[in-house]
Design an enzyme around this catalytic site. Structure first.
Site, mmCIF file in Angstrom:
data_model
loop_
_atom_site.group_PDB
_atom_site.id
_atom_site.type_symbol
_atom_site.label_atom_id
_atom_site.label_comp_id
_atom_site.label_asym_id
_atom_site.label_seq_id
_atom_site.Cartn_x
_atom_site.Cartn_y
_atom_site.Cartn_z
ATOM 1 N N LYS A 125 -5.071 14.095 -0.192
ATOM 2 C CA LYS A 125 -4.689 12.719 0.160
ATOM 3 C C LYS A 125 -3.916 12.766 1.465
ATOM 4 O O LYS A 125 -3.313 13.792 1.804
ATOM 5 C CB LYS A 125 -3.798 12.134 -0.943
ATOM 6 N N ASP A 165 -8.040 3.897 2.137
ATOM 7 C CA ASP A 165 -7.134 3.560 1.032
ATOM 8 C C ASP A 165 -6.383 2.319 1.521
ATOM 9 O O ASP A 165 -6.871 1.630 2.432
ATOM 10 C CB ASP A 165 -6.188 4.750 0.729
HETATM 11 P P1 NDP Z 1 -6.223 -2.683 0.580
HETATM 12 O O1 NDP Z 1 -5.331 -2.332 1.702
HETATM 13 O O2 NDP Z 1 -7.608 -3.132 0.866
HETATM 14 O O3 NDP Z 1 -5.547 -3.805 -0.329
HETATM 15 C C1 NDP Z 1 -4.305 -3.612 -0.918
HETATM 16 C C2 NDP Z 1 -3.890 -4.914 -1.574
HETATM 17 O O4 NDP Z 1 -2.699 -4.695 -2.338
HETATM 18 C C3 NDP Z 1 -3.566 -5.999 -0.567
HETATM 19 O O5 NDP Z 1 -3.877 -7.239 -1.124
HETATM 20 C C4 NDP Z 1 -2.042 -5.846 -0.405
HETATM 21 O O6 NDP Z 1 -1.408 -7.015 0.004
HETATM 22 C C5 NDP Z 1 -1.650 -5.499 -1.815
HETATM 23 N N1 NDP Z 1 -0.392 -4.736 -1.814
HETATM 24 C C6 NDP Z 1 -0.092 -3.635 -1.103
HETATM 25 N N2 NDP Z 1 1.155 -3.235 -1.355
HETATM 26 C C7 NDP Z 1 1.649 -4.102 -2.246
HETATM 27 C C8 NDP Z 1 2.886 -4.229 -2.898
HETATM 28 N N3 NDP Z 1 3.890 -3.381 -2.669
HETATM 29 N N4 NDP Z 1 3.008 -5.245 -3.783
HETATM 30 C C9 NDP Z 1 1.998 -6.107 -4.024
HETATM 31 N N5 NDP Z 1 0.809 -6.043 -3.411
HETATM 32 C C10 NDP Z 1 0.636 -5.062 -2.550
HETATM 33 O O7 NDP Z 1 -6.224 -1.403 -0.391
HETATM 34 P P2 NDP Z 1 -7.293 -0.989 -1.492
HETATM 35 O O8 NDP Z 1 -7.808 -2.207 -2.177
HETATM 36 O O9 NDP Z 1 -8.212 -0.025 -0.886
HETATM 37 O O10 NDP Z 1 -6.359 -0.159 -2.504
HETATM 38 C C11 NDP Z 1 -5.653 -0.769 -3.580
HETATM 39 C C12 NDP Z 1 -5.256 0.289 -4.592
HETATM 40 O O11 NDP Z 1 -6.453 0.926 -5.088
HETATM 41 C C13 NDP Z 1 -4.376 1.426 -4.057
HETATM 42 O O12 NDP Z 1 -3.515 1.864 -5.098
HETATM 43 C C14 NDP Z 1 -5.394 2.531 -3.763
HETATM 44 O O13 NDP Z 1 -4.804 3.813 -3.787
HETATM 45 C C15 NDP Z 1 -6.352 2.332 -4.925
HETATM 46 N N6 NDP Z 1 -7.680 2.892 -4.722
HETATM 47 C C16 NDP Z 1 -8.466 2.515 -3.678
HETATM 48 C C17 NDP Z 1 -9.722 3.035 -3.512
HETATM 49 C C18 NDP Z 1 -10.644 2.567 -2.459
HETATM 50 O O14 NDP Z 1 -11.810 2.986 -2.486
HETATM 51 N N7 NDP Z 1 -10.240 1.713 -1.541
HETATM 52 C C19 NDP Z 1 -10.219 4.098 -4.414
HETATM 53 C C20 NDP Z 1 -9.362 4.365 -5.543
HETATM 54 C C21 NDP Z 1 -8.131 3.802 -5.654
HETATM 55 P P3 NDP Z 1 -1.106 -7.301 1.572
HETATM 56 O O15 NDP Z 1 -2.397 -7.834 2.110
HETATM 57 O O16 NDP Z 1 -0.003 -8.283 1.546
HETATM 58 O O17 NDP Z 1 -0.708 -5.990 2.175
#
Ligand code: NDP
Length: 444
Positions: A125, A165
């Site tokens: 990671k 991510d």
């Molecule tokens: P994105 O950056 O596309 O989206 C993240 C989302 O979560 C945004 O809506 C963001 O809001 C919100 N967010 C971030 N931090 C916080 C917080 N502290 N409190 C509340 N909301 C928050 O990321 P992903 O969708 O890619 O990833 C989301 C999760 O899924 C992570 O934990 C990641 O590790 C996991 N994941 C992702 C994978 C992937 O393929 N993308 C694979 C496996 C796991 P804002 O827009 O305000 O920042």
């Protein structure tokens, strides 16, 4: 003191002030206690001591020049955790909260997740405390290029293959890949989540969200139920959240709430996913602006209140520790039947305990969100073949992988006397393959 407690103590001492890392290790080690009792050969081979120590950790300076001509400095990380079953594989996260503890917890979890997919990928990671919010495209590009100018020397299609991510989507992957290619002068599948014009795989963008829903559908099916007619609450509104929502809707559910880091929105008639996607994926705006485009929605300040929304299925898809004990109690009180983690470790251990005690079906992130990395491994396979599969071909493989993950976790849980405990089942199933590979390869 038991072997596991002693090891945990050592981990805490050796990695002081890394609370997220301790949390992830504790969850895994405790659930593996039953396996170690039955298989002392893993203790003799020092498998656990080796597993908790990354093979390599790289921390580096990332200097870049902002649009005002000022030099900014961020910190970059890549933790190459375990390569016993394949090249290191795991995403890159850009978020101001990123530190070594967070990257290590994610890298550690990734070992077991990647093993669960059944594909030959090790765990790793990376990321940076860089905050992409409010930055221009040019600033993002300069940052990504500087980040890769250091990181490239640690990567390779058969060594370490990053992906996106939080904060790293198609745009960032493109800039990093371009810089890697320029420095190394090779065209290889060193990144996944690439654009379709330069080696990306169909379905990769949708894979984590779709995969999560395929996993939950299988979990529900085992209990004679399905998504049809269910109310679903999804936190976050990023890559994972958007495509989980789309697939849940396709299977007959209604998604009634989404959030971002500032607020959450609810819509009794069902949130319109096209609007969410346009707002967040295309225009990079705040979720609260949804109301300007759909008057039926309500907006609530703060993101944690989302768990007070009544639902049958809750899918936390934002970030670590976003769903706590009180939120879990609220969901149970409101009649939730299933919770599955789209994000990595979004539920605190106390919240998971509440779900398990109340017989709520619970899918841990390691299993539920593994569809993303599984499809990344399919992207690597296509790159190696210099060939592309159709959307339907990749989607069919993803569905089968998610079904298999559910069944291996459920079977392992049953075999070790923990029926229906998918947290333990996923940890055990993921661990066994890695432990066997490590044992076979000797003390390296
Ligand atoms: P994105 O950056 O596309 O989206 C993240 C989302 O979560 C945004 O809506 C963001 O809001 C919100 N967010 C971030 N931090 C916080 C917080 N502290 N409190 C509340 N909301 C928050 O990321 P992903 O969708 O890619 O990833 C989301 C999760 O899924 C992570 O934990 C990641 O590790 C996991 N994941 C992702 C994978 C992937 O393929 N993308 C694979 C496996 C796991 P804002 O827009 O305000 O920042």
């Amino acid at each position: 003191m038991s072997y596991v407690s002693e090891l945990l103590e050592q981990v805490k001492q050796r990695n002081a002030n890394e609370s997220e890392f301790h949390q992830a290790v504790e969850e895994v080690l405790e659930s593996l206690e039953v396996v170690l009792e039955k298989n002392p050969q893993y203790i003799d081979a020092g498998i656990m001591e080796r597993l908790v120590e990354p093979e390599r950790q790289v921390v580096f300076r990332v200097p870049w020049v902002d649009d005002n001509g000022k030099v900014q400095v961020n910190r970059g990380f890549r933790v190459q955790y375990n390569s016993s079953i394949g090249p290191y594989k795991g995403g890159i996260r850009f978020h101001p909260s990123v530190n070594l503890s967070i990257i290590k917890f994610l890298g550690f979890e990734q070992i077991f997740k990647n093993s669960l997919t059944g594909l030959p990928i090790g765990g790793g990671k990376g990321g940076s405390d860089f905050d992409p919010k409010g930055r221009s495209d040019n600033e993002i590009m300069r940052f990504c290029q500087s980040f890769m100018t250091e990181l490239y020397r640690h990567l390779g299609a058969d060594t370490d293959v990053p992906a996106g991510d939080i904060g790293v989507g198609a745009r960032e992957v493109g800039y990093m890949y371009g810089q890697y290619k320029r420095i190394r002068n090779v065209y290889e599948g060193v990144f996944t989540g690439k654009g379709l014009t330069y080696g990306g795989s169909l379905v990769r963008k949708e894979a984590t969200g779709y995969g999560l829903v395929y996993f939950v559908e299988e979990m529900l099916k085992a209990k004679g139920d399905s998504f049809k007619g269910k109310r679903v609450v999804i936190s976050g509104s990023g890559n994972v959240a958007i495509y989980a929502a789309r697939k849940a809707e396709e299977l007959g559910a209604k998604v009634v709430a989404f959030s971002d880091s500032n607020s959450y929105i609810c819509c009794e008639d069902g949130v319109n996913c096209d609007i969410v996607q346009q707002l967040k994926e295309v225009e990079r705006r705040r979720i609260r602006e949804y109301k300007d485009r759909d008057a039926k929605a309500s907006v609530h300040e703060g993101c944690s209140g989302i768990w007070s929304t009544k639902c049958d299925i809750a899918l936390p898809c934002a970030t670590q520790n976003e769903l706590q004990k009180e939120d879990a109690e609220m969901l149970v009180k409101n009649g939730v039947i299933a919770v599955a983690e789209g994000a990595n470790m979004p539920c605190t251990p106390e919240a998971v305990e509440v779900f398990q005690k109340n017989n709520v079906l619970f899918g841990p992130g390691k299993a539920g969100n593994a569809g993303g990395v599984a499809t990344s491994a399919l992207e690597m396979a296509q790159n190696s073949m210099r060939y592309s599969w159709t959307f339907e071909e990749v989607d069919a493989k993803l569905q089968q992988i998610m079904k298999d993950i559910y069944h291996s976790a459920a079977t392992a849980a049953k075999e070790y006397g923990k029926e229906d405990d998918l947290v333990t089942g996923a940890n055990i199933a993921g661990f066994l393959k890695v432990a066997e590979a490590m044992k076979a390869q000797g003390a390296v």
